[in-house]
Enzyme design. Structure first.
Site, PDB file in Angstrom:
ATOM      1  CG  ASP A  37      -2.111   0.867   1.155  1.00  0.00           C
ATOM      2  OD1 ASP A  37      -1.926   2.127   0.842  1.00  0.00           O
ATOM      3  OD2 ASP A  37      -3.271   0.326   1.270  1.00  0.00           O
ATOM      4  CD  GLN A 100     -15.118  -0.931  -0.952  1.00  0.00           C
ATOM      5  OE1 GLN A 100     -16.324  -1.007  -0.777  1.00  0.00           O
ATOM      6  NE2 GLN A 100     -14.450  -1.764  -2.226  1.00  0.00           N
ATOM      7  CG  HIS A 106      -8.814  -3.517  -1.338  1.00  0.00           C
ATOM      8  ND1 HIS A 106      -9.770  -2.676  -2.226  1.00  0.00           N
ATOM      9  CD2 HIS A 106      -8.526  -2.821  -0.248  1.00  0.00           C
ATOM     10  CE1 HIS A 106     -10.151  -1.743  -1.439  1.00  0.00           C
ATOM     11  NE2 HIS A 106      -9.283  -1.577  -0.444  1.00  0.00           N
ATOM     12  CG  HIS A 108      -6.517  -2.796   3.867  1.00  0.00           C
ATOM     13  ND1 HIS A 108      -5.698  -1.874   3.471  1.00  0.00           N
ATOM     14  CD2 HIS A 108      -7.904  -2.937   3.397  1.00  0.00           C
ATOM     15  CE1 HIS A 108      -6.635  -1.070   2.857  1.00  0.00           C
ATOM     16  NE2 HIS A 108      -7.793  -1.574   2.781  1.00  0.00           N
TER      17      HIS A 108
HETATM   18  P1  5GP Z   1      -9.934   1.023   1.150  1.00  0.00           P
HETATM   19  O1  5GP Z   1      -9.963   2.252   1.859  1.00  0.00           O
HETATM   20  O2  5GP Z   1     -10.784   0.886  -0.211  1.00  0.00           O
HETATM   21  O3  5GP Z   1     -10.031  -0.081   1.987  1.00  0.00           O
HETATM   22  O4  5GP Z   1      -8.304   0.980   0.688  1.00  0.00           O
HETATM   23  C1  5GP Z   1      -7.781   1.376  -0.327  1.00  0.00           C
HETATM   24  C2  5GP Z   1      -6.324   1.209  -0.312  1.00  0.00           C
HETATM   25  O5  5GP Z   1      -5.487   1.477  -1.326  1.00  0.00           O
HETATM   26  C3  5GP Z   1      -5.778   2.490   0.485  1.00  0.00           C
HETATM   27  O6  5GP Z   1      -5.056   1.979   1.792  1.00  0.00           O
HETATM   28  C4  5GP Z   1      -4.791   3.127  -0.303  1.00  0.00           C
HETATM   29  O7  5GP Z   1      -3.621   3.811   0.249  1.00  0.00           O
HETATM   30  C5  5GP Z   1      -4.483   2.109  -1.459  1.00  0.00           C
HETATM   31  N1  5GP Z   1      -4.107   2.778  -2.861  1.00  0.00           N
HETATM   32  C6  5GP Z   1      -5.014   3.607  -3.362  1.00  0.00           C
HETATM   33  N2  5GP Z   1      -4.281   3.883  -4.484  1.00  0.00           N
HETATM   34  C7  5GP Z   1      -3.278   3.226  -4.632  1.00  0.00           C
HETATM   35  C8  5GP Z   1      -2.296   2.872  -5.868  1.00  0.00           C
HETATM   36  O8  5GP Z   1      -2.412   3.449  -6.935  1.00  0.00           O
HETATM   37  N3  5GP Z   1      -1.216   2.111  -5.225  1.00  0.00           N
HETATM   38  C9  5GP Z   1      -1.297   1.311  -4.165  1.00  0.00           C
HETATM   39  N4  5GP Z   1      -0.148   0.627  -3.964  1.00  0.00           N
HETATM   40  N5  5GP Z   1      -2.071   1.569  -3.207  1.00  0.00           N
HETATM   41  C10 5GP Z   1      -3.096   2.432  -3.343  1.00  0.00           C
END
Ligand code: 5GP
Ligand code: ZN
Length: 144
Positions: A37, A100, A106, A108
């Site tokens: 991440d 999200q 995804h 974590h």
């Molecule tokens: P969510 O908030 O949807 O559970 O998590 C999405 C995660 O994707 C976040 O922790 C964010 O940092 C990560 N993320 C968003 N865009 C990118 C990217 O372009 N590359 C990577 N490696 N992580 C990303």
């Protein structure tokens, strides 16, 4: 696209799977991709995605959920071996109300530290790419 019939050209994680956007890759097989991440809540924060575009857990066929969590287990094992954290949280968010932000399933993998103050919903803070890349190298070496 022919190689990955289940991907969405407009989705950021599908684009990472296709190699159109770079990532610090930890492991890849025919069905999943694991990478760092780039806004880590803790050093070693990794993500595992299926090579199947669907927005969240409920929208995803069980078979792909299984593949994703099986791959997350593999990454958690490598993170455990590399960082020896006090604990590891496996987190998967569904919907904006659950914080999200990327609508491609995804998982974590989040190593924890004592008193790290981590709460469930966090703000995105860009990480140090050099440090992320170095940690990726160390964890990658422990992916079996
Ligand atoms: P969510 O908030 O949807 O559970 O998590 C999405 C995660 O994707 C976040 O922790 C964010 O940092 C990560 N993320 C968003 N865009 C990118 C990217 O372009 N590359 C990577 N490696 N992580 C990303
Ligand atoms: Zn996608």
């Amino acid at each position: 696209m022919a190689k990955h019939p289940h991907l969405d050209p407009d989705c950021i994680f599908c684009r990472i799977v296709r190699g159109e956007i770079p990532c610090f890759k930890l492991h890849e097989d025919s069905d999943t991709l694991a990478f760092m991440d780039i806004n880590p809540v803790q050093p070693g924060h990794a993500l595992v995605v299926p090579k199947f575009h669907s927005k969240d857990l409920i929208a995803t066929p069980a078979e792909w959920v299984g593949k994703s969590f099986t791959a997350a287990r593999r990454i958690a094992e490598a993170v455990e071996k590399t960082l020896k954290p006090v604990g590891i949280n496996i987190l998967q968010a569904n919907g904006p109300g659950a914080a999200q932000s990327v609508f491609h399933l995804h998982v974590h993998v989040i190593p924890r530290a004592m008193d790290d103050g981590l709460t469930m919903n966090w703000q995105l803070k860009p990480g140090d790419m050099d440090a992320i890349g170095k940690l990726a190298e160390r964890i990658r070496a422990n992916v079996k």
